[in-house]
Write a protein that holds these residues in place. Structure first.
Motif, mmCIF file in Angstrom:
data_model
loop_
_atom_site.group_PDB
_atom_site.id
_atom_site.type_symbol
_atom_site.label_atom_id
_atom_site.label_comp_id
_atom_site.label_asym_id
_atom_site.label_seq_id
_atom_site.Cartn_x
_atom_site.Cartn_y
_atom_site.Cartn_z
ATOM 1 N N UNK A 95 0.822 -1.200 0.000
ATOM 2 C CA UNK A 95 0.000 0.000 0.000
ATOM 3 C C UNK A 95 0.859 1.254 0.000
ATOM 4 N N UNK A 96 0.544 2.164 -0.927
ATOM 5 C CA UNK A 96 1.230 3.448 -0.877
ATOM 6 C C UNK A 96 0.537 4.332 0.149
ATOM 7 N N UNK A 97 1.262 5.287 0.661
ATOM 8 C CA UNK A 97 0.620 6.209 1.590
ATOM 9 C C UNK A 97 -0.392 7.054 0.849
ATOM 10 N N UNK A 98 -1.516 7.282 1.476
ATOM 11 C CA UNK A 98 -2.544 8.086 0.831
ATOM 12 C C UNK A 98 -2.119 9.546 0.779
ATOM 13 N N UNK A 99 -2.659 10.214 -0.213
ATOM 14 C CA UNK A 99 -2.368 11.631 -0.329
ATOM 15 C C UNK A 99 -3.051 12.371 0.828
ATOM 16 N N UNK A 100 -2.287 13.228 1.500
ATOM 17 C CA UNK A 100 -2.845 13.944 2.641
ATOM 18 C C UNK A 100 -3.772 15.047 2.159
ATOM 19 N N UNK A 101 -4.931 15.159 2.805
ATOM 20 C CA UNK A 101 -5.877 16.207 2.430
ATOM 21 C C UNK A 101 -5.769 17.419 3.343
ATOM 22 N N UNK A 102 -4.956 17.296 4.404
ATOM 23 C CA UNK A 102 -4.791 18.448 5.281
ATOM 24 C C UNK A 102 -3.835 19.430 4.613
ATOM 25 N N UNK A 103 -3.957 20.729 4.888
ATOM 26 C CA UNK A 103 -3.117 21.709 4.194
ATOM 27 C C UNK A 103 -1.648 21.635 4.577
ATOM 28 N N UNK A 104 -1.266 20.743 5.467
ATOM 29 C CA UNK A 104 0.147 20.584 5.788
ATOM 30 C C UNK A 104 0.584 21.438 6.943
ATOM 31 N N UNK A 105 1.888 21.491 7.125
ATOM 32 C CA UNK A 105 2.403 22.185 8.291
ATOM 33 C C UNK A 105 2.293 23.699 8.110
ATOM 34 N N UNK A 106 2.119 24.399 9.229
ATOM 35 C CA UNK A 106 1.961 25.848 9.162
ATOM 36 C C UNK A 106 3.304 26.518 8.887
#
Lengths: 244, 286
Positions: free
Chosen positions: B26-37
């Protein structure tokens, strides 16, 4: 069924013809009950059977509830609720000391925290405790008052199964050391059997069954002799197990 | 016992074709959070606007009569401070806001306590304040001028009213919203009425009080600006109003800048106190 009338000591709690009703719906319909100082009693019943109503009546918390009857309870009563009810803005030790003033109170609070296995967490905030730890802190808070009667309203109901088993051991141990009369309200038949020396079943607003459990402690869930008690209690609760 | 372990291992060993098969990894899923501030995220936008303003002014793309260059504003501020009346205007404005705020805060807290802790107090106070709230406070200006004259008293009174309403409303709501489970706990633990108020009611109402406090701070500046621009002969608002008549946009910007600093500093101060006093909440938020 009156094995407790021969007690030499005066009863810690005495209810005579206790009635309580909400909006005309009778919840307690003349409960007669006595239990002596230092006895560990469990009160079983369906949800809505009035077991919490009974406990709140004994605790004196039912201000605006209609009802009558006679009620005698000791001076020093502690209550442990289903939620730990720690004030989020007071540290653990200050929570334990709520209502306990005086110089030696702090020392007693620390000792109580150590007894429930929370030594070193005095300065923690309640939000930093796990569910089990919070409930231990609540137990410590009830101990500080050195109660003659400890009322517990499904105190382990919100805990996971493993934590609950550990808390059973702790409660029994604390009871052995301090010997308050305990009234444990629960809907868990096994919990009642493992912990209590006397189990009451509340049914239709009265005590339907009054069972003395004469087995040594610590008890195991697997003790086959407890199975008999379980059957009788389940039958009294209207649950029939098909044992064929 | 050992038989059960063996059966479980064989059961666990049953699905290895799936685990071992290539391409099923399994590949890691694409993150939907805007990421680090981003670091100093709050400053980037304002600095970009400032740079744009400075650049456009330097390139001569802005009408200096409407929007003077940033350095012109700063120079004007310096000139007004040393030669003009800016220092006394600032002090006058600050004094009005501080008096009004202090009176409003005290009134709001005292009324909220009286109304939150006694039923008689609630009957007398709560309805009256709710009625007062329905009238926009700035609409009271004409009446207050008639009663108190156009001096400082009237300005302080209006600011106090603007402040006391949010302080009262939020503190009162917090006081009457104390968890009934904690009331029960206090009864069980045998707390006296005073101990109950001190240990449960007041600390429990503090978060609500701070919401009211911050609204009150904002309100006091708003009231100040309005009062100084329409009914004053001194103060920052008066200075800005005069500048309009002479087309001195740089002076107006100096005034706005100072109002902005006032607002920022006071809000930060309240936040700082709030963080200190409500330190028990930090563990929840962080």
């Amino acid at each position: 069924m009156a094995p407790h009338t021969e007690q030499l000591t005066a009863p810690a709690v005495r209810l005579a013809g206790l009635t309580r009703s909400f909006d005309g719906r009778t919840v307690l319909d003349g409960v007669d009950l006595e239990f002596p100082a230092g006895q560990f009693t469990a009160l079983l019943g369906h949800s809505g059977s009035g077991k919490s109503t009974l406990l709140r009546a004994v605790a004196g918390l039912d201000h605006e509830v209609e009802g009558g009857g006679e009620l005698t309870a000791p001076e020093r009563v502690s209550v442990v609720f289903q939620d730990s009810r720690l004030l989020p803005w007071r540290r653990v030790l200050d929570n334990v000391l709520l209502g306990a003033d005086g110089k030696e109170a702090a020392a007693r609070g620390r000792a109580a925290l150590a007894e429930v296995g929370l030594a070193g967490r005095e300065r923690a905030w309640p939000s930093e405790l796990s569910g089990g730890e919070a409930q231990r802190a609540a137990l410590a808070r009830s101990l500080v008052r050195e109660p003659e009667l400890l009322l517990a309203d499904e105190p382990f109901g919100a805990l996971d199964a493993l934590t609950r088993i550990r808390m059973h051991g702790l409660l029994r141990e604390l009871w052995k050391r301090h010997r308050p009369a305990v009234l444990l309200v629960t809907h868990d038949v096994d919990e009642a059997i493992v912990l209590a020396d006397r189990v009451l079943v509340l049914e239709n607003g009265r005590i339907g069954l009054d069972l003395t459990i004469d087995r040594p402690h610590p008890r195991s869930y697997r003790d086959p002799l407890l199975g008999e008690y379980r059957e009788r209690l389940l039958a009294a609760l209207g649950v029939t197990e098909d044992l064929a | 016992m050992s038989t059960t372990t063996t059966t479980t291992t064989t059961a666990a060993a049953a699905p290895p074709p799936a685990a071992g098969a290539p391409g099923v990894r399994r590949r890691r899923r694409r993150s939907l959070s805007p990421g680090r501030r981003l670091p100093a995220a709050g400053l980037i936008g304002p600095l970009a606007v400032l740079a744009l303003w400075a650049g456009a002014s330097a390139a001569g793309r802005l009408d200096p009569g409407a929007i003077p260059a940033p350095w012109t504003v700063l120079r004007t501020a310096g000139r007004l401070w040393t030669e003009g009346t800016l220092a006394t205007d600032v002090v006058t404005s600050l004094r009005r806001a501080a008096y009004g705020f202090a009176i409003g805060l005290t009134a709001g807290v005292v009324l909220a306590l009286a109304s939150g802790l006694s039923r008689v107090g609630e009957a007398l106070i709560d309805g009256t304040v709710q009625l007062n709230r329905a009238i926009p406070t700035l609409g009271l200006i004409p009446l207050f001028i008639l009663w108190l004259g156009i001096g400082e008293t009237f300005k302080i009174a209006i600011i106090a009213i603007v402040v006391y309403i949010p302080v009262y409303l939020n503190t009162h709501a917090a006081l009457s919203g104390i968890d009934s489970r904690f009331v029960e706990l206090a009864e069980v633990q045998g707390l006296s009425r005073l101990a109950f108020v001190r240990r449960i009611v007041v600390p429990g109402a503090l978060p609500g009080f701070f919401v009211g406090l911050r609204l009150g701070v904002t309100g006091s500046w708003l009231g100040l600006v309005v009062l100084e621009q329409i009914n004053a002969t001194s103060g920052l608002g008066y200075m800005m109003f005069q500048a309009t008549n002479y087309g001195q946009s740089d002076v107006i910007l100096v005034g706005l800048l100072i109002y902005g600093v006032f607002g920022l500093v006071s809000d930060s101060a309240v936040r700082l106190v709030e963080r200190r006093v409500l330190s028990w909440r930090r563990t929840l938020n962080s």
